[in-house]
Scaffold this active site. Structure first.
Site, PDB file in Angstrom:
ATOM      1  N   LEU A  66      -2.588 -13.199 -17.084  1.00 15.75           N
ATOM      2  CA  LEU A  66      -1.154 -13.320 -17.320  1.00 15.75           C
ATOM      3  C   LEU A  66      -0.608 -14.572 -16.653  1.00 15.75           C
ATOM      4  O   LEU A  66      -1.034 -14.933 -15.549  1.00 15.75           O
ATOM      5  CB  LEU A  66      -0.410 -12.092 -16.785  1.00 15.75           C
ATOM      6  N   ASN A 135      -8.584  -8.820 -10.338  1.00 16.52           N
ATOM      7  CA  ASN A 135      -8.295  -9.237  -8.962  1.00 16.52           C
ATOM      8  C   ASN A 135      -6.841  -8.997  -8.559  1.00 16.52           C
ATOM      9  O   ASN A 135      -6.377  -9.557  -7.572  1.00 16.52           O
ATOM     10  CB  ASN A 135      -8.640 -10.724  -8.808  1.00 16.52           C
ATOM     11  N   GLU A 136      -6.114  -8.174  -9.317  1.00 16.96           N
ATOM     12  CA  GLU A 136      -4.682  -8.003  -9.093  1.00 16.96           C
ATOM     13  C   GLU A 136      -4.296  -7.754  -7.631  1.00 16.96           C
ATOM     14  O   GLU A 136      -3.330  -8.331  -7.142  1.00 16.96           O
ATOM     15  CB  GLU A 136      -4.127  -6.853  -9.958  1.00 16.96           C
TER      16      GLU A 136
HETATM   17  N1  CO8 Z   1      -0.515 -18.304 -14.314  1.00 14.31           N
HETATM   18  C1  CO8 Z   1       0.164 -19.463 -14.205  1.00 14.31           C
HETATM   19  N2  CO8 Z   1      -0.408 -20.629 -13.821  1.00 14.31           N
HETATM   20  C2  CO8 Z   1      -1.715 -20.620 -13.531  1.00 14.31           C
HETATM   21  C3  CO8 Z   1      -2.476 -19.444 -13.618  1.00 14.31           C
HETATM   22  C4  CO8 Z   1      -1.830 -18.236 -14.038  1.00 14.31           C
HETATM   23  N3  CO8 Z   1      -2.479 -17.066 -14.167  1.00 14.31           N
HETATM   24  N4  CO8 Z   1      -3.752 -19.729 -13.271  1.00 14.31           N
HETATM   25  C5  CO8 Z   1      -3.774 -21.045 -12.973  1.00 14.31           C
HETATM   26  N5  CO8 Z   1      -2.558 -21.598 -13.131  1.00 14.31           N
HETATM   27  C6  CO8 Z   1      -2.181 -23.002 -12.954  1.00 14.31           C
HETATM   28  C7  CO8 Z   1      -2.520 -23.529 -11.576  1.00 14.31           C
HETATM   29  O1  CO8 Z   1      -1.502 -23.234 -10.654  1.00 14.31           O
HETATM   30  C8  CO8 Z   1      -2.651 -25.004 -11.840  1.00 14.31           C
HETATM   31  O2  CO8 Z   1      -1.350 -25.535 -11.946  1.00 14.31           O
HETATM   32  P1  CO8 Z   1      -1.036 -27.079 -11.505  1.00 14.31           P
HETATM   33  O3  CO8 Z   1      -1.835 -27.916 -12.447  1.00 14.31           O
HETATM   34  O4  CO8 Z   1       0.435 -27.190 -11.690  1.00 14.31           O
HETATM   35  O5  CO8 Z   1      -1.468 -27.178 -10.074  1.00 14.31           O
HETATM   36  C9  CO8 Z   1      -3.273 -25.064 -13.235  1.00 14.31           C
HETATM   37  O6  CO8 Z   1      -2.980 -23.785 -13.832  1.00 14.31           O
HETATM   38  C10 CO8 Z   1      -4.779 -25.255 -13.226  1.00 14.31           C
HETATM   39  O7  CO8 Z   1      -5.365 -24.295 -12.362  1.00 14.31           O
HETATM   40  P2  CO8 Z   1      -6.582 -24.653 -11.374  1.00 14.31           P
HETATM   41  O8  CO8 Z   1      -6.430 -26.030 -10.842  1.00 14.31           O
HETATM   42  O9  CO8 Z   1      -6.697 -23.527 -10.396  1.00 14.31           O
HETATM   43  O10 CO8 Z   1      -7.799 -24.623 -12.434  1.00 14.31           O
HETATM   44  P3  CO8 Z   1      -9.344 -24.354 -12.138  1.00 14.31           P
HETATM   45  O11 CO8 Z   1     -10.054 -24.765 -13.384  1.00 14.31           O
HETATM   46  O12 CO8 Z   1      -9.766 -24.917 -10.830  1.00 14.31           O
HETATM   47  O13 CO8 Z   1      -9.459 -22.750 -11.985  1.00 14.31           O
HETATM   48  C11 CO8 Z   1      -8.934 -20.489 -12.553  1.00 14.31           C
HETATM   49  C12 CO8 Z   1      -9.174 -21.919 -13.059  1.00 14.31           C
HETATM   50  C13 CO8 Z   1     -10.231 -19.895 -12.004  1.00 14.31           C
HETATM   51  C14 CO8 Z   1      -8.471 -19.662 -13.744  1.00 14.31           C
HETATM   52  C15 CO8 Z   1      -7.872 -20.514 -11.447  1.00 14.31           C
HETATM   53  O14 CO8 Z   1      -6.753 -21.255 -11.919  1.00 14.31           O
HETATM   54  C16 CO8 Z   1      -7.378 -19.178 -11.000  1.00 14.31           C
HETATM   55  O15 CO8 Z   1      -8.068 -18.460 -10.296  1.00 14.31           O
HETATM   56  N6  CO8 Z   1      -6.142 -18.801 -11.410  1.00 14.31           N
HETATM   57  C17 CO8 Z   1      -5.496 -17.599 -10.982  1.00 14.31           C
HETATM   58  C18 CO8 Z   1      -5.888 -16.487 -11.883  1.00 14.31           C
HETATM   59  C19 CO8 Z   1      -5.245 -15.191 -11.473  1.00 14.31           C
HETATM   60  O16 CO8 Z   1      -5.331 -14.741 -10.355  1.00 14.31           O
HETATM   61  N7  CO8 Z   1      -4.584 -14.557 -12.452  1.00 14.31           N
HETATM   62  C20 CO8 Z   1      -3.953 -13.318 -12.229  1.00 14.31           C
HETATM   63  C21 CO8 Z   1      -2.779 -13.185 -13.135  1.00 14.31           C
HETATM   64  S1  CO8 Z   1      -2.129 -11.511 -13.005  1.00 14.31           S
HETATM   65  C22 CO8 Z   1      -2.758 -10.689 -14.367  1.00 14.31           C
HETATM   66  O17 CO8 Z   1      -3.358 -11.268 -15.223  1.00 14.31           O
HETATM   67  C23 CO8 Z   1      -2.557  -9.203 -14.499  1.00 14.31           C
HETATM   68  C24 CO8 Z   1      -1.335  -8.739 -13.852  1.00 14.31           C
HETATM   69  C25 CO8 Z   1      -1.062  -7.276 -14.074  1.00 14.31           C
HETATM   70  C26 CO8 Z   1       0.369  -6.984 -13.718  1.00 14.31           C
HETATM   71  C27 CO8 Z   1       0.506  -5.836 -12.807  1.00 14.31           C
HETATM   72  C28 CO8 Z   1       1.854  -5.830 -12.155  1.00 14.31           C
HETATM   73  C29 CO8 Z   1       2.388  -4.479 -11.937  1.00 14.31           C
END
Ligand code: CO8
Length: 260
Positions: A66, A135-136
């Site tokens: 998300l 990983n939430e």
């Molecule tokens: N949302 C928004 N922006 C994001 C997200 C995301 N999920 N993931 C990465 N970005 C952004 C980064 O901040 C970065 O932004 P900027 O260029 O402005 O610095 C850009 O995207 C690129 O990211 P990285 O430099 O980190 O890219 P990498 O290729 O090194 O890594 C990864 C890619 C592994 C995907 C890494 O970005 C990462 O780990 N991201 C976080 C993923 C994460 O933890 N997602 C969880 C989302 S929550 C969800 O999906 C379920 C929620 C359920 C809701 C329950 C609530 C009740």
């Protein structure tokens, strides 16, 4: 704006490939989800389309899950609209009549993992730099019951209990070991292997396979269908809490710093 989804449909095989192409990391924004669901619906309605492979055009990432920015600093109304779209994606994918396959060619945290889990079969690139899991809790948020159910239906209750509490992101080989993915192949063979595996699944008569799939998944789907509105309310009241907003802010800062 350029399309976030590219669909290649091969009429001769009846297999469509959906390429997620929303830079940088295929995160699920409301726009992304809307476009995804429209594409999916079109394929679902097309009698000639029997199989669907979902993959990513972005290097190193299947989907980052998300879009955190959709959950941060947004109005309750907007959060509700967003959550409804997340539910819609899951409902459509988990109940799809097509054979669905995830060609996981990069990292797949949280919602990305959920999307892969809705598929009938998962093939992942064997690159140890990639990870997959729900990983939430690491973000200070809680995977909803239908995320949990989808995981538990795949890897079992006990493994899910550990995975969700600790918010574990598994390496491909660990993911294979617990059954979170079904097969690992070299990075450049993920899509071709998915295509080959699809042939095997499509050899089974559709009606028999579809009824069997529905028998396995219907109770899980019905649970959300019958409580969608309550689930939206629950999400909105949780995500708009000050403490949760703070956790999300810290997580976003951590993401930026790690990059620095
Ligand atoms: N949302 C928004 N922006 C994001 C997200 C995301 N999920 N993931 C990465 N970005 C952004 C980064 O901040 C970065 O932004 P900027 O260029 O402005 O610095 C850009 O995207 C690129 O990211 P990285 O430099 O980190 O890219 P990498 O290729 O090194 O890594 C990864 C890619 C592994 C995907 C890494 O970005 C990462 O780990 N991201 C976080 C993923 C994460 O933890 N997602 C969880 C989302 S929550 C969800 O999906 C379920 C929620 C359920 C809701 C329950 C609530 C009740």
């Amino acid at each position: 704006t350029s399309p976030k989804i590219r669909v290649d449909f091969d009429q001769s095989t009846g297999v469509a490939v959906m390429h997620m192409q929303s830079p940088p990391v295929n995160s699920f924004s409301l726009d992304f989800l809307t476009e995804f669901c429209i594409s999916l619906e079109k394929l679902e309605m097309d009698k000639g389309c029997r199989g669907l492979i979902i993959t990513s055009s972005q290097p190193k990432v299947f989907s980052a899950g998300l879009d955190i920015l959709e959950m941060y600093g947004k109005s309750p109304e907007r959060c509700g609209e967003f959550w409804k779209a997340v539910q819609e994606m899951w409902l459509k994918l988990y109940s799809s009549n097509m054979v669905t396959m995830a060609a996981v060619c990069g990292s797949s945290p949280a919602g990305g993992c959920l999307m892969a889990l809705t598929c009938d079969y998962r093939i992942m690139a064997d690159n140890p730099r990639y990870s997959i899991g729900l990983n939430e809790t690491q973000l200070g948020i809680v995977a909803p019951f239908w995320f949990r159910d989808t995981m538990a239906n795949t890897v079992g209750h006990r493994t899910t209990e550990i995975a969700l509490q600790l918010g574990i992101l598994y390496s491909p080989s660990e993911a294979l070991k617990i059954g979170l993915v079904d097969q690992l192949v070299p990075e450049d063979q993920v899509l071709t292997t998915a295509t080959q595996t699809m042939t095997k699944w499509l050899a089974i008569p559709d009606h028999a396979r579809q009824i069997t799939k529905s028998m396995m998944r219907k109770p899980t789907i019905d649970k959300l269908t019958s409580s969608r509105e309550a689930d939206i309310q629950n999400f909105v009241s949780f995500i708009t809490k000050d403490s949760i907003q703070k956790s999300l802010r810290l997580y976003l800062e951590m993401l930026k710093k790690r990059r620095g």
